[in-house]
Scaffold this active site. Structure first.
Site, PDB file in Angstrom:
ATOM      1  N   ASP A 265       0.856  -1.254   0.151  1.00 63.10           N
ATOM      2  CA  ASP A 265      -0.170   0.028  -0.031  1.00 63.10           C
ATOM      3  C   ASP A 265       1.004   1.266   0.054  1.00 63.10           C
ATOM      4  OD1 ASP A 265      -3.199   0.304   0.757  1.00 63.10           O
ATOM      5  OD2 ASP A 265      -2.148   2.054   0.936  1.00 63.10           O
TER       6      ASP A 265
ATOM      7  N   THR B  10     -13.305  -6.886  -9.371  1.00 62.77           N
ATOM      8  CA  THR B  10     -14.138  -7.336 -10.147  1.00 62.77           C
ATOM      9  C   THR B  10     -14.015  -6.327 -11.784  1.00 62.77           C
ATOM     10  OG1 THR B  10     -15.748  -7.676  -8.417  1.00 62.77           O
ATOM     11  CG2 THR B  10     -16.610  -7.273 -10.727  1.00 62.77           C
TER      12      THR B  10
ATOM     13  N   PHE C 104     -16.028 -13.471  -3.934  1.00 65.12           N
ATOM     14  CA  PHE C 104     -17.348 -13.467  -3.527  1.00 65.12           C
ATOM     15  C   PHE C 104     -17.704 -13.022  -2.269  1.00 65.12           C
ATOM     16  CE2 PHE C 104     -16.392 -16.287  -7.022  1.00 65.12           C
ATOM     17  CZ  PHE C 104     -17.454 -15.606  -8.201  1.00 65.12           C
TER      18      PHE C 104
ATOM     19  N   CYS D 275     -20.818  -3.356  -4.202  1.00 69.14           N
ATOM     20  CA  CYS D 275     -20.795  -4.315  -5.152  1.00 69.14           C
ATOM     21  C   CYS D 275     -22.076  -4.307  -6.186  1.00 69.14           C
ATOM     22  CB  CYS D 275     -20.753  -5.751  -4.695  1.00 69.14           C
ATOM     23  SG  CYS D 275     -18.992  -6.116  -4.091  1.00 69.14           S
TER      24      CYS D 275
ATOM     25  N   PHE E  43     -31.924 -14.079   0.039  1.00 70.91           N
ATOM     26  CA  PHE E  43     -32.133 -13.022  -0.946  1.00 70.91           C
ATOM     27  C   PHE E  43     -33.470 -12.452  -1.309  1.00 70.91           C
ATOM     28  CE2 PHE E  43     -28.021 -10.786  -1.251  1.00 70.91           C
ATOM     29  CZ  PHE E  43     -27.229 -11.554  -0.670  1.00 70.91           C
TER      30      PHE E  43
END
Ligand code: UDX
Length: 430
Positions: A30, A121, A152, A260, A249
């Site tokens: 970093d 992603t 994920f 996301c 969900f």
């Protein structure tokens, strides 16, 4: 294996810590020295269950290191995992500037054969471009390959989701690259789905798009339930026993937020658009979600002559419980509307206040407890189902508020229970 991690956000740091936990030698890179020092002392820069404990254990075991010297971290790494952000651009596409900065550094630093693993992603085809870029700009004549390994994890359960993932997806174009990733993940003992790089990139978008669509679908049905006099709770109860549908969900509410779903659905839609394909399902998920975030406020407008001068308690600011993340949170859409309508907003959140205060330093009164926010309030809005909010007894609204008028964006209480306690209660789809 000797692994370097580029980026110490949610994806990078959690991956690095979990890879160290499984015995690899990991160096996190970093640019922020203050952040690096914090991490060396075992403090996590992100709010995430179990992370600090694992950081401390692995720091102490000498498996986990932190540096700003990317050259030395990348020079002799067997694998370099990239976990930098790919935020949404104004046109909906993914911003790949952080990724390209890291690739430039990798190209100039790598001095031995190495596998570059993209966890961020990224739009389909990006792995191919990264590989070509690295080959074009690499300084030393070594073999660099690129593999896709989408992440994920969900915030709040990131460590668990990584160590106990349902599956690990790896996308490679050679047997050697596949073998390196299989070796890295062997100690996890989890199912591995090995596909091409483009399919791996697509799996991530297709998964998030599907989950976002599932939420928007149930919210759409919930809105219709209100119109036809059905209850979304009962409807879901009747649906979930069908194993093809499942129960997850399907929680109706004020819409999804986070880092996301909003970003990845936009990126997927925009990717399809660029290929002249109209991805109507994903577009519907996006449009429904945009409107859903406004539904509770609309209900309040219908019920109240005015919000001017009312004390409005807001419970929950973060996009979901277990995180201090505000990205795309319903609070960010609704609180400006409440303020614009003249309400005096008293907000409580167990973790989100410091970040929210940066955006609204003086417009909102921040409370130290649920009770402080609710005391003498004329109305209450619930945007996040933190356990300490969800465990409130209906009678508490009645005894603490001036008018027990509750707008619940998370369908926490049974409407009958609220009515029995004398609370006027509005929720979603019932
Ligand atoms: C999500 C995915 O779960 C994860 O696999 C992916 O890697 C990143 O995106 P995250 O954004 O951390 O993770 O949270 P998640 O728990 O999935 O919730 C996302 C949003 O959907 C939250 O705002 C949540 O409140 C909302 N949600 C979720 C619903 O409104 N209803 C539901 O039934 C489930």
């Amino acid at each position: 294996m000797n692994i370097a991690i580029a980026g110490t956000g949610y994806v990078g740091l959690v991956s690095g810590v979990c890879l160290a936990e499984k015995g690899h030698h990991v160096t996190c890179v970093d640019i922020d020295e203050a952040k690096l020092e914090l991490m060396r002392q075992g403090h996590s820069p992100i709010y995430e269950n179990d992370l600090e404990e694992l950081m401390r254990n692995n720091n102490a075991a000498g498996r986990l290191h932190y540096t700003s010297d990317y050259r030395s971290a990348y020079a002799h790494a067997d694998a370099i995992f990239i976990g930098v952000g790919t935020p949404e651009m104004a046109d909906g596409s993914a911003n790949l500037s952080y990724l390209s900065d890291v690739c430039r550094q990798i190209a100039e630093s790598v001095e031995q054969d190495c596998l570059v693993v993209i966890k961020s992603t990224v739009p389909v085809g990006t792995n191919d471009k990264v590989e070509r870029f690295l080959h074009d700009f690499q300084k030393h004549p070594v073999k660099i390959e690129v593999a896709s390994n989408p992440e994920f994890l969900a915030q709040g359960t990131a460590v668990h989701d990584t160590l106990k993932a349902a599956r690990i997806v790896i996308g490679t174009e050679s047997a050697e690259a596949e073998a390196v990733l299989r070796e890295i993940y062997e100690p996890f003992g989890l199912p591995i789905v090995s596909v091409s790089r483009r399919s791996a990139e697509m799996i991530k978008y297709a998964s998030n798009g599907f989950l976002a669509l599932k939420i928007s679908y149930i919210n759409d049905i919930a809105n219709l339930c209100e119109l036809v006099g059905a209850s979304i709770d009962d409807v879901v109860e009747g649906m979930k026993y069908d194993s093809r549908i499942g129960e997850k969900f399907l929680h109706a509410g004020i819409g999804y937020g986070g880092s996301c779903f909003p970003k990845d659905t936009s990126a997927l839609f925009s990717l399809a658009n660029s290929l002249h394909y109209e991805l109507k399902t994903v577009d519907a998920a996006i449009q429904i979600n945009r409107k859903q975030k406004l539904r509770l406020f609309q209900k309040a407008r219908e019920r109240l002559l005015t919000l001017q001068g009312l004390k409005v308690a807001v419970l929950g600011l973060t996009f979901k419980p277990g995180t201090d993340d505000l990205r795309e949170a319903p609070s960010l859409v609704n609180i400006p509307l409440l303020l614009e309508a003249g309400a005096d907003v008293y907000a409580y959140d167990p973790a989100g206040i410091p970040h929210f205060r940066k955006k609204y330093p003086s417009e909102v009164t921040y409370c130290a407890s649920v009770k402080e926010a609710l005391t003498d309030a004329d109305a209450c809005f619930i945007f996040t189902e933190w356990p300490e909010i969800a465990s409130l007894e209906p009678g508490m609204f009645k005894s603490w508020m001036k008018n027990a008028l509750v707008f619940d964006g998370r369908n926490i209480w049974k409407p009958e229970k609220m009515a029995e306690s004398g609370v006027e209660y509005y929720s979603i789809g019932r």
